[in-house]
Structure formats: structure tokens, C-alpha cells
Design a protein around this motif. Structure first.
Motif, mmCIF file in Angstrom:
data_model
loop_
_atom_site.group_PDB
_atom_site.id
_atom_site.type_symbol
_atom_site.label_atom_id
_atom_site.label_comp_id
_atom_site.label_asym_id
_atom_site.label_seq_id
_atom_site.Cartn_x
_atom_site.Cartn_y
_atom_site.Cartn_z
ATOM 1 N N THR A 55 0.820 -1.207 0.000
ATOM 2 C CA THR A 55 0.000 0.000 0.000
ATOM 3 C C THR A 55 0.858 1.264 0.000
ATOM 4 N N THR A 56 1.874 1.296 0.831
ATOM 5 C CA THR A 56 2.730 2.483 0.905
ATOM 6 C C THR A 56 3.446 2.713 -0.410
ATOM 7 N N ASN A 60 2.453 5.898 -2.708
ATOM 8 C CA ASN A 60 3.480 6.931 -2.759
ATOM 9 C C ASN A 60 4.068 7.102 -4.158
ATOM 10 N N VAL A 61 3.897 6.131 -5.037
ATOM 11 C CA VAL A 61 4.279 6.327 -6.437
ATOM 12 C C VAL A 61 3.447 7.469 -7.020
ATOM 13 N N ILE A 62 2.190 7.556 -6.590
ATOM 14 C CA ILE A 62 1.302 8.612 -7.089
ATOM 15 C C ILE A 62 1.394 9.879 -6.237
ATOM 16 N N SER A 69 8.730 7.439 3.088
ATOM 17 C CA SER A 69 8.060 6.200 2.675
ATOM 18 C C SER A 69 8.554 5.014 3.492
ATOM 19 N N ILE A 70 9.844 4.990 3.792
ATOM 20 C CA ILE A 70 10.401 3.899 4.600
ATOM 21 C C ILE A 70 9.764 3.904 5.981
ATOM 22 N N SER A 75 6.080 2.043 10.224
ATOM 23 C CA SER A 75 4.998 2.368 11.163
ATOM 24 C C SER A 75 3.770 1.504 10.909
ATOM 25 N N TRP A 76 3.330 1.413 9.651
ATOM 26 C CA TRP A 76 2.162 0.587 9.348
ATOM 27 C C TRP A 76 2.450 -0.892 9.584
ATOM 28 N N SER A 77 3.690 -1.325 9.376
ATOM 29 C CA SER A 77 4.044 -2.723 9.645
ATOM 30 C C SER A 77 3.952 -3.040 11.129
#
Length: 167
Positions: A55-56, A60-62, A69-70, A75-77
């Protein structure tokens, strides 16, 4: 992971990316954290980590890729890992309990991102205090998204678990 589980995670990632992009104009209101929590709770910690990365990276590509991003992935992990452990050791947690964890995760996410900015040389307390209203928005949004998405995603995850046991 089996193909069906990977497909399910990809579909959830697409939902999270679409939600994040569609709600990008709202201040820190997006469904990613709630979907990562529900994925971890029902599919396990590894699925949540994979979901956080996918998802990240895709969103974040868009929206814009950078060193943050890392830290978003980390954090989400972490949030997904804890949700996966909750699902593993306390699978009958009521929906309000999961929503409370979603609220705390919004605050935790902001704290982890603030700590990374501290390591980059920013003053921690000023940065954290300035971002606290956004963290509260994130926390409230997580709670609302868990209540809204849980009935639909819960049915999907229950079907997956029945099918997974049969195969």
C-alpha cells in the motif's frame, strides 16, 4: 502464502491505495491504517506487513516518494504486526476493542513518524505538538473506518478462513 491469500491482499491494497488517494485532500483522513489493522487481525502479522509495504509503495508512487516512505512502511508494519498478534491470541475481541486499537494506532503512527523526524535533526516536541491535531484526525478516522469497513471485510475474511481450512 497461497494464491488466494495473495489475491485477497492485493485487492485490499488496491482498496487502501484508492481510499488514500481519493481522500488525499482531507487532513490525515484515509483508510490505510484501518485496513492494515483488519488485515493483520484476520489474516495474520505477515499479511499485514506485506499489505503495509504494498500500500505504501503503490500510493506513494502517485502521491510522492521520499525517505518518509520507509518510515510509513515501518509504522504501518508495526501497527499491523500488533493487530496480527491480537488476532492470533485474542480472536474474539469485540469490534469496539479493535476500534480502540485503531484509535491508539493513529496516535502511535504520528509518534513513530515524529521520532523519525527527530533522528533527522528536527526538534521532537515542537514537531510532535504541531502534528498532534493531524494524529487525532487519523485516530478518529481509523475508528470510523473500522466500524464502517468491518462488516464487509469481516465477511470477506470469514469466507477466506472457511475456504482456507477446506483446502
Amino acid at each position: 502464502m497461497k494464491t488466494y491469500k495473495l489475491t485477497l491482499i492485493a485487492m485490499l491494497a488496491a482498496l487502501a491505495v484508492t481510499g488514500r488517494i481519493a481522500m488525499g485532500h482531507l487532513p490525515n483522513i484515509q483508510p490505510v491504517t484501518a485496513i492494515v489493522i483488519m488485515t493483520g487481525f484476520w489474516l495474520g502479522p505477515l499479511a499485514a506487513v506485506f499489505m503495509a509495504f504494498l500500500t505504501t509503495f503503490l500510493s506513494n508512487v502517485i502521491l510522492g516518494m521520499g525517505i518518509w516512505s520507509i518510515w510509513q512502511i515501518v509504522s504501518w508494519s508495526v501497527i499491523g504486526l500488533v493487530a496480527g498478534l491480537i488476532g492470533k491470541y485474542w480472536p474474539s475481541i469485540p469490534l469496539w476493542g479493535l476500534a480502540c486499537y485503531g484509535f491508539l494506532s493513529g496516535i502511535l503512527f504520528g509518534l513513530m513518524i515524529s521520532i523519525t523526524m527527530y533522528t533527522a535533526g528536527q526538534p521532537f516536541w515542537g514537531y510532535y505538538a504541531a502534528g498532534l491535531p493531524m494524529d487525532i484526525n487519523h485516530a478518529i478516522a481509523n475508528t470510523v473506518f473500522i466500524f464502517l469497513l468491518s462488516p464487509v471485510l469481516g465477511t470477506l475474511f470469514t469466507r477466506y478462513q472457511k475456504r482456507h481450512v477446506l483446502n
